[in-house]
Design a protein around this motif. Structure first.
Motif: not given
Length: 354
Positions: A95-121
């Protein structure tokens, strides 16, 4: 972040234009694959993960998009405005897609159904350039390191509110670059990590307790120029794909130097993936004239079938994923003749019968 629906931006190459599926003698024939031109350029690298009814394909460090495809490979949406999406990972419930964002020193999380970003670490400057992801239970493990000699392992504790990031968990284990990491679907107590790009590649296995790592085994005997790592769902067997040797080694995760089974392939292995139920293996190589994707039954080193992504194209490191039901595999290739590549393709490959 904005989401744009895409239904007509690309063409699918079918029938006579499809790459052929080659089959080992006596093996079952695989059905024709679907090849889809992706709406994103791939600069440095990309990844693919399959959630069941959707696949997600990242553009790489120099891009800003993730393409979203349906189970048959048709592009249905893109997620835009991301700073260099690279490695992808799914939560166990998909249900959650995690995305590595090395250019931003961050990891994003998206809802795989709605495609909405739910968190950014935020991993911060000390945890900069998170490049590899491995969810396991309450923790999202990541390999990070922006400059040579600074590679390490961290995790995000997803059960904390707010989530908490912890760095420097490799302890005395040294990584020159951001290490590749792999977790086991049904065993959060095991983590595999490996040095990418080195020759020979150094692989380490850890046990996990209380969010801390204890190294149990390491080896430099599984190959050079590591492209990918995988664990079976139970966390008992480790699989690797390295530029050499020209096969996919499998060894006990608790003793990486113990004898194992080598799954037959050709030069140069770059991707390896175990199916969700644990009975099938897919491996990918960066071949020039040889087939690029290999299918196996776990325990049998001879391939059931092979698949060619097309002359002039090559498979990206780690860009291979099983559908959750094990009936298809997904692979991402790019144009070999251009740097940086301007063409990326998604291959939807029906898995051969065992």
């Amino acid at each position: 972040m904005r989401i744009r629906r895409k239904f007509t931006l690309l063409t699918a190459a079918l029938a006579a234009s499809l790459p052929a599926v080659a089959v080992a003698p006596g093996a079952a024939h695989a059905a024709a694959a679907v090849v889809v031109r992706l709406p994103i350029p791939v600069a440095v690298g990309a990844d693919v993960v399959a959630a069941g009814d959707r696949e997600f394909i990242s553009g790489g460090y120099g891009t800003s998009q993730i393409a979203v495809a349906d189970a048959a490979g048709a592009i249905v949406a893109t997620i835009d405005g991301l700073p260099g999406p690279t490695d992808l990972a799914l939560s166990n419930d998909r249900r959650t897609l995690f995305v590595a964002l090395p250019a931003a020193n961050a990891i994003a999380a998206f809802d795989t159904g709605s495609l909405a970003e739910t968190a950014r670490y935020d991993t911060g400057a000390e945890g900069g350039c998170p490049a590899h992801l491995a969810p396991a239970g309450r923790y999202l493990w990541f390999g990070y390191g922006c400059t040579p000699g600074t590679g390490d392992i961290g995790h995000v504790d997803l059960r904390r509110q707010p989530a908490r990031t912890t760095l420097g968990l490799a302890g005395a284990t040294y990584f020159y670059d951001a290490p590749a990491v792999a977790s086991a679907l049904r065993n959060p107590g095991v983590l595999l990590a490996g040095e990418t790009g080195s020759s020979p590649a150094e692989i380490h296995s850890f046990t996990v307790a209380g969010g801390r790592l204890t190294e149990v085994s390491s080896t430099r005997e599984l190959g050079s120029n590591l492209g990918d790592l995988a664990l079976d769902p139970a966390g008992s067997t480790a699989f690797t794909a390295s530029g050499a040797p020209y096969h996919f080694p499998s060894v006990p995760a608790g003793d990486l130097n113990a004898p194992g089974l080598n799954y037959q392939a050709q030069p140069y292995p770059v991707a390896v993936e175990v199916s969700r139920e644990g009975g099938k293996l897919a491996g990918g190589i960066n071949g020039i004239y040889e087939p690029d994707v290999y299918f196996y039954t776990i325990g049998n080193p001879a391939p059931l079938a092979t698949y060619e992504v097309g002359q002039g194209y090559h498979l990206l490191n780690g860009a291979l994923a099983w559908a959750p039901n094990g009936r298809r595999a997904y692979a991402v290739s790019t144009d070999r003749d251009y740097e940086p590549s301007t063409t990326a393709e998604l291959h939807v490959i029906p898995a051969p019968a065992a």
